[in-house]
Design an enzyme around this catalytic site. Structure first.
Site, PDB file in Angstrom:
ATOM      1  N   ARG A 210     -39.214  22.188  -8.509  1.00 40.77           N
ATOM      2  CA  ARG A 210     -40.023  23.327  -8.939  1.00 40.77           C
ATOM      3  C   ARG A 210     -39.254  24.610  -8.711  1.00 40.77           C
ATOM      4  O   ARG A 210     -39.725  25.519  -8.038  1.00 40.77           O
ATOM      5  CB  ARG A 210     -41.343  23.398  -8.145  1.00 40.77           C
ATOM      6  CG  ARG A 210     -42.225  22.196  -8.305  1.00 40.77           C
ATOM      7  CD  ARG A 210     -43.127  22.373  -9.522  1.00 40.77           C
ATOM      8  NE  ARG A 210     -44.074  21.276  -9.598  1.00 40.77           N
ATOM      9  CZ  ARG A 210     -45.330  21.356  -9.180  1.00 40.77           C
ATOM     10  NH1 ARG A 210     -45.775  22.463  -8.656  1.00 40.77           N
ATOM     11  NH2 ARG A 210     -46.120  20.335  -9.307  1.00 40.77           N
TER      12      ARG A 210
ATOM     13  N   ARG B 172     -44.262  30.233  -8.953  1.00 37.05           N
ATOM     14  CA  ARG B 172     -45.011  31.419  -8.532  1.00 37.05           C
ATOM     15  C   ARG B 172     -44.355  32.213  -7.422  1.00 37.05           C
ATOM     16  O   ARG B 172     -44.743  33.338  -7.169  1.00 37.05           O
ATOM     17  CB  ARG B 172     -46.428  31.001  -8.128  1.00 37.05           C
ATOM     18  CG  ARG B 172     -47.275  30.691  -9.348  1.00 37.05           C
ATOM     19  CD  ARG B 172     -48.631  30.158  -8.984  1.00 37.05           C
ATOM     20  NE  ARG B 172     -48.490  28.829  -8.423  1.00 37.05           N
ATOM     21  CZ  ARG B 172     -49.477  27.950  -8.344  1.00 37.05           C
ATOM     22  NH1 ARG B 172     -50.679  28.266  -8.773  1.00 37.05           N
ATOM     23  NH2 ARG B 172     -49.271  26.759  -7.820  1.00 37.05           N
TER      24      ARG B 172
ATOM     25  N   ASP C  82     -44.287  20.819 -17.802  1.00 34.29           N
ATOM     26  CA  ASP C  82     -45.045  20.155 -16.746  1.00 34.29           C
ATOM     27  C   ASP C  82     -45.172  18.680 -17.089  1.00 34.29           C
ATOM     28  O   ASP C  82     -45.244  18.329 -18.270  1.00 34.29           O
ATOM     29  CB  ASP C  82     -46.440  20.770 -16.592  1.00 34.29           C
ATOM     30  CG  ASP C  82     -47.066  20.354 -15.259  1.00 34.29           C
ATOM     31  OD1 ASP C  82     -46.849  21.051 -14.250  1.00 34.29           O
ATOM     32  OD2 ASP C  82     -47.730  19.297 -15.222  1.00 34.29           O
TER      33      ASP C  82
HETATM   34  O1  CP3 Z   1     -38.770  22.647 -11.423  1.00 32.41           O
HETATM   35  C1  CP3 Z   1     -39.067  23.482 -12.300  1.00 32.41           C
HETATM   36  O2  CP3 Z   1     -38.890  24.700 -12.162  1.00 32.41           O
HETATM   37  C2  CP3 Z   1     -39.611  22.999 -13.622  1.00 32.41           C
HETATM   38  C3  CP3 Z   1     -41.009  23.143 -13.797  1.00 32.41           C
HETATM   39  C4  CP3 Z   1     -41.998  22.112 -13.286  1.00 32.41           C
HETATM   40  C5  CP3 Z   1     -43.376  22.411 -13.206  1.00 32.41           C
HETATM   41  N1  CP3 Z   1     -44.049  21.280 -12.910  1.00 32.41           N
HETATM   42  C6  CP3 Z   1     -43.971  23.733 -13.450  1.00 32.41           C
HETATM   43  C7  CP3 Z   1     -45.250  24.079 -12.817  1.00 32.41           C
HETATM   44  C8  CP3 Z   1     -41.856  20.767 -12.926  1.00 32.41           C
HETATM   45  C9  CP3 Z   1     -40.586  19.953 -12.773  1.00 32.41           C
HETATM   46  C10 CP3 Z   1     -43.171  20.253 -12.706  1.00 32.41           C
HETATM   47  C11 CP3 Z   1     -43.455  18.851 -12.393  1.00 32.41           C
HETATM   48  C12 CP3 Z   1     -44.787  18.484 -11.921  1.00 32.41           C
HETATM   49  N2  CP3 Z   1     -46.022  18.960 -12.304  1.00 32.41           N
HETATM   50  C13 CP3 Z   1     -45.024  17.441 -10.992  1.00 32.41           C
HETATM   51  C14 CP3 Z   1     -43.962  16.557 -10.401  1.00 32.41           C
HETATM   52  C15 CP3 Z   1     -43.212  17.245  -9.325  1.00 32.41           C
HETATM   53  C16 CP3 Z   1     -43.985  17.372  -8.045  1.00 32.41           C
HETATM   54  O3  CP3 Z   1     -44.207  18.497  -7.624  1.00 32.41           O
HETATM   55  O4  CP3 Z   1     -44.324  16.333  -7.483  1.00 32.41           O
HETATM   56  C17 CP3 Z   1     -46.408  17.361 -10.792  1.00 32.41           C
HETATM   57  C18 CP3 Z   1     -47.125  16.417  -9.855  1.00 32.41           C
HETATM   58  C19 CP3 Z   1     -47.024  18.313 -11.636  1.00 32.41           C
HETATM   59  C20 CP3 Z   1     -48.470  18.578 -11.808  1.00 32.41           C
HETATM   60  C21 CP3 Z   1     -48.842  19.953 -11.443  1.00 32.41           C
HETATM   61  N3  CP3 Z   1     -48.527  21.077 -12.176  1.00 32.41           N
HETATM   62  C22 CP3 Z   1     -49.586  20.378 -10.314  1.00 32.41           C
HETATM   63  C23 CP3 Z   1     -50.133  19.462  -9.234  1.00 32.41           C
HETATM   64  C24 CP3 Z   1     -49.708  21.781 -10.387  1.00 32.41           C
HETATM   65  C25 CP3 Z   1     -50.511  22.711  -9.512  1.00 32.41           C
HETATM   66  C26 CP3 Z   1     -50.040  22.819  -8.133  1.00 32.41           C
HETATM   67  C27 CP3 Z   1     -48.801  23.639  -7.987  1.00 32.41           C
HETATM   68  O5  CP3 Z   1     -47.853  23.184  -7.299  1.00 32.41           O
HETATM   69  O6  CP3 Z   1     -48.759  24.760  -8.460  1.00 32.41           O
HETATM   70  C28 CP3 Z   1     -48.986  22.193 -11.545  1.00 32.41           C
HETATM   71  C29 CP3 Z   1     -48.802  23.578 -12.014  1.00 32.41           C
HETATM   72  C30 CP3 Z   1     -47.402  24.043 -12.185  1.00 32.41           C
HETATM   73  N4  CP3 Z   1     -46.393  23.320 -12.773  1.00 32.41           N
HETATM   74  C31 CP3 Z   1     -46.907  25.334 -11.836  1.00 32.41           C
HETATM   75  C32 CP3 Z   1     -45.565  25.360 -12.236  1.00 32.41           C
HETATM   76  C33 CP3 Z   1     -44.620  26.525 -12.143  1.00 32.41           C
HETATM   77  C34 CP3 Z   1     -47.717  26.464 -11.245  1.00 32.41           C
HETATM   78  C35 CP3 Z   1     -48.617  26.986 -12.336  1.00 32.41           C
HETATM   79  C36 CP3 Z   1     -48.830  28.474 -12.400  1.00 32.41           C
HETATM   80  O7  CP3 Z   1     -47.938  29.212 -12.812  1.00 32.41           O
HETATM   81  O8  CP3 Z   1     -49.939  28.897 -12.091  1.00 32.41           O
END
Ligand code: CP3
Length: 344
Positions: free
Chosen positions: A26, A30, A75
């Protein structure tokens, strides 16, 4: 067998690395002011589906942090939207599925999707990001693994215990297998689409599979993850990642991947030795360390690099995603520290 990573890095970076490469889970998000500025204009899903803005966010960590790879901004849950289950991201609770899969019948009724139609915008982001990067660093694509995708479909959102998922796979083994194989096909096609558009390596996120026993992994997950990985275009490095997978790592290695992700609950040196040095590893700093002082970050980074002992085949990374409260200067400090301490 020769270590997998020199080939991986050659293919990726097309130049020898004078230090341990680092990229972060990630890595955009944020905690970055420039990401928040883009998010002030666009909702999360809207951003994921806007190739120009998503490509811009993909490059932000490369420019700000100096990481050694760009990670596609998208995502893992985007593939669920075309399945018609009602995907949304809420500010407070993260992802939500409006109509979760709660019966064998619902699982069997999931539609086939054509990834080029449903997810073409992501492929467009890949192509744009690749062009903007101009081969400064490689671009890594990614997707969710079948189990982690199925867990969101069934639970309807984040979960601690995955009780509905575990009940479903036992009560409806045939529908489970059918749904998992559909998800494996989607994942394979989706990653191949990213590769075709320009991704130079791909990461498969089985984030929540660590909730399973080894026996359940073998029976309910392994064949499907293997199927997704085997569908990928040969020669493109695959990173296979999960959280809390200490007891599953050999099984995950057997399912496939050139690089296995480790979280901080395992010790890197001995765990790598147990897995075998014929596979590369990625990890494994606790992201919470980034909230501590720069001295503490240096200390923890050194311990991980010592564990890897300069062996080729280690990619420095966090064990999981960056917390949103993390000071961006600490993330930058980590990247510099890893480059400095591992310089050869
Ligand atoms: O690494 C990177 O910069 C690439 C972007 C990326 C995102 N999600 C952007 C994101 C990647 C590689 C993911 C993968 C992802 N998404 C996973 C697998 C990796 C892990 O963390 O285990 C999972 C389980 C998700 C599902 C997901 N998306 C969740 C549970 C959440 C909310 C909780 C959180 O950590 O914020 C998201 C939202 C999300 N995906 C955000 C980002 C930047 C935050 C959203 C926002 O801007 O409000």
């Amino acid at each position: 067998m020769p270590p997998a990573v020199p080939a991986f890095l050659d293919a990726c970076l097309r130049r020898p690395t004078p230090f341990t490469p680092i990229w972060l889970m990630r890595q955009a998000g944020r905690y970055m002011p420039e990401y928040r500025a883009v998010r002030a204009r666009l909702g999360f899903l809207e951003l994921c589906k806007s190739p120009e803005a998503a490509a811009e966010v993909t490059l932000q960590p490369v420019e700000r942090l100096g990481v050694d790879a760009a990670i596609l901004f998208a995502d893992i849950l985007l593939v669920l939207e075309p399945l018609g289950v009602g995907l949304e991201f809420t500010r407070a609770d993260g992802p939500r599925i409006e109509r979760p899969v709660r019966s064998g019948q619902a699982a069997l009724a999931l539609p086939q999707i054509i990834v080029e139609d449903a997810l073409g915008c992501v492929f467009d982001t890949v192509a744009r990001a690749r062009k903007a990067l101009a081969d400064r660093v490689p671009l890594i694509g990614f997707a969710g693994a079948p189990f982690t995708l199925a867990s969101y479909l069934i639970e309807g959102g984040p979960s601690r215990e995955f009780l509905l998922t575990k009940a479903f796979m036992r009560a409806e083994p045939e529908a489970w297998a059918a749904m998992m194989s559909t998800l494996a096909d989607i994942t394979g096609a989706y990653l191949n689409g990213q590769i075709r558009a320009g991704a130079q390596a791909v990461q498969l996120f089985d984030s929540w599979v660590g909730t399973l026993s080894p026996a359940d992994y073998r029976q309910y997950v392994e064949p499907h993850t293997r199927r997704a990985i085997q569908a990928l275009r040969p020669g493109v490095p695959v990173i296979h990642f999960g959280v809390g997978t200490g007891g599953l790592l050999p099984l995950m290695k057997a399912a496939g991947g050139d690089v296995i992700g480790l979280d901080w609950r395992v010790e890197l040196g001995p765990t790598w030795a147990r897995l075998g040095h014929d596979v590369a590893v990625q990890g494994n700093l606790d992201p919470a360390v980034l909230l501590a002082s720069v001295d503490a970050i240096r200390h923890a980074a050194r311990a991980i690099l010592d564990g890897a002992a300069g062996r080729p085949g280690h990619i420095f990374n966090l064990g999981h995603g960056i917390h949103r409260e993390t000071p961006v200067e600490h993330v930058k400090a980590l990247v510099d520290i890893v480059h400095e301490l591992s310089s050869r």
